[in-house]
Scaffold this motif. Sequence first.
Motif, short mmCIF file in Angstrom:
data_model
loop_
_atom_site.label_atom_id
_atom_site.label_comp_id
_atom_site.label_asym_id
_atom_site.label_seq_id
_atom_site.Cartn_x
_atom_site.Cartn_y
_atom_site.Cartn_z
N UNK A 1 21.47 34.84 28.91
CA UNK A 1 22.13 36.03 28.72
C UNK A 1 23.33 36.13 29.99
N UNK A 2 23.69 35.01 30.39
CA UNK A 2 24.80 34.85 31.18
C UNK A 2 26.20 34.78 30.44
N UNK A 3 27.26 35.40 30.64
CA UNK A 3 28.39 35.35 29.74
C UNK A 3 29.07 34.02 29.95
N UNK B 1 29.65 23.82 46.90
CA UNK B 1 28.98 22.95 45.93
C UNK B 1 28.30 23.51 44.77
N UNK B 2 28.16 24.94 44.74
CA UNK B 2 27.15 25.59 43.90
C UNK B 2 27.75 26.52 43.21
N UNK B 3 27.37 26.92 41.89
CA UNK B 3 27.76 28.16 41.06
C UNK B 3 26.40 28.88 41.23
N UNK B 4 26.62 30.21 41.24
CA UNK B 4 25.51 31.04 41.44
C UNK B 4 25.34 31.96 40.42
N UNK B 5 24.26 32.24 39.78
CA UNK B 5 23.94 33.37 38.59
C UNK B 5 22.82 34.40 39.37
N UNK B 6 23.35 35.60 39.16
CA UNK B 6 22.46 36.75 40.11
C UNK B 6 21.49 36.94 38.80
N UNK B 7 20.29 36.93 39.37
CA UNK B 7 19.10 37.26 38.68
C UNK B 7 18.92 38.80 38.92
N UNK C 1 25.74 38.77 36.45
CA UNK C 1 27.06 38.13 36.75
C UNK C 1 26.92 36.68 37.56
N UNK C 2 27.98 36.01 37.52
CA UNK C 2 28.01 34.94 38.30
C UNK C 2 29.21 34.70 39.15
N UNK C 3 29.07 33.82 40.18
CA UNK C 3 30.23 33.62 41.14
C UNK C 3 30.06 32.37 41.77
N UNK C 4 31.02 31.87 42.56
CA UNK C 4 31.38 30.58 42.99
C UNK C 4 31.86 29.47 42.03
N UNK C 5 32.44 29.92 41.10
CA UNK C 5 32.97 29.28 39.84
C UNK C 5 33.86 28.20 40.23
N UNK C 6 34.64 28.49 41.26
CA UNK C 6 35.71 27.46 41.83
C UNK C 6 35.03 26.25 42.31
N UNK C 7 33.87 26.28 42.66
CA UNK C 7 33.25 24.83 43.06
C UNK C 7 33.08 24.02 41.95
N UNK D 1 38.81 31.74 31.15
CA UNK D 1 38.82 33.35 30.90
C UNK D 1 38.48 34.01 31.96
N UNK D 2 37.45 33.92 32.70
CA UNK D 2 36.74 34.41 33.68
C UNK D 2 37.70 34.66 34.90
N UNK D 3 38.15 33.47 35.28
CA UNK D 3 39.35 33.19 36.31
C UNK D 3 40.46 34.38 35.83
N UNK D 4 40.84 34.38 34.85
CA UNK D 4 41.86 35.09 34.43
C UNK D 4 41.67 36.61 34.73
N UNK D 5 40.55 36.74 34.22
CA UNK D 5 40.03 38.42 34.17
C UNK D 5 39.98 38.84 35.67
N UNK D 6 39.44 37.78 36.79
CA UNK D 6 39.52 38.23 38.05
C UNK D 6 40.71 38.06 38.45
#
Length: 230
Positions: A11-13, A49-55, A79-85, A128-133
Motif C-alpha cells: 500500500x506504500x506509494x 541508515x534507514x527508510x521508515x514507512x508509517x504504519x 507515508x514514508x520518510x528518511x528516503x535520503x538515506x 518523483x517523491x523528492x521533486x514533490x517535496x
Amino acid sequence: MKNDKFALLSRVSLLQGLSTKHLNQIAAFAKFHHFKRGESIFSESSSGECLYVLVSGRVKIYTSTGAKTKTFALLDPGDFFGEMALLGEPTRSASARAILDTELLVLERKDFHKFLKDDSFLSLTILRTLCDRLRRANKEIESLSFQNVVGRTAATLLDLESKYGKASSAGTLIDAGITQQELADLIGTAREMVTRVLTKFRAMGAIALDKPTGKVIILDRDKLKNCIYQ
C-alpha cells in the motif's frame, strides 16, 4: 507477520509497481518499531541508515535552531520518510518525532540498496517523491517570504482541515492531534502569536475552539481564505 508486512508494503506509494517477488523479499528484512507519543525517531545531523514507512500514528518532520522549531510536514499511515538515506546521504537533514503513539516499518539501507540498483521504476519513484517535496518546500519558502502570520495561520488551518477535518454540529473539527505549540511550529512563528491570531479568527466568526479538547473548529472557510495574501 510476513503477510502483514507484505500487505503494508503493497500500500506504500514508494513501492507500488514492484513485483510480488520483490515485495516479498523486502518484507523478509523489514522490521516493526514502536515509538510512544513525543518520542524521538531520529535527530537532525544523525547518521541516516534507514527508510521508515508509517504504519499507524503520526510523525512530524522538523528542524530546530536554538529555541526555535519549524515543522515541515505531518506524516500519516502509508507515508514514508528518511528516503535520503537510500541515496547515500550520510546524515539526516531534519528530525522526526512521533506526535501520536506510532508504529513504523523500518527498511535498512544495507538491505534495501540493491533494489534501487536493480529496479529503475523504484529509483524514479523516489526521484518523483523528492521533486514533490521540493515543490512543497518552495511553496513554504514563498509563504514565509510573502505571507504575514495571519495569512500563514489561515492557510495552515485550511490545509489541516483538508487532511484531518471531521464534520461536527458546529462546523469542521480539525482532529490533527497536535498541540498549539506544534501548530505554531508548523506555521513558523511563536505560540503566543498563534494564540493572538486564533483569537482574531474567533472574533471574526471564522473559527471556534472545541471546549473539551481545545481543537479548532472551522466555521467559515471563506473568511479564512480572505486572510491569505493580505
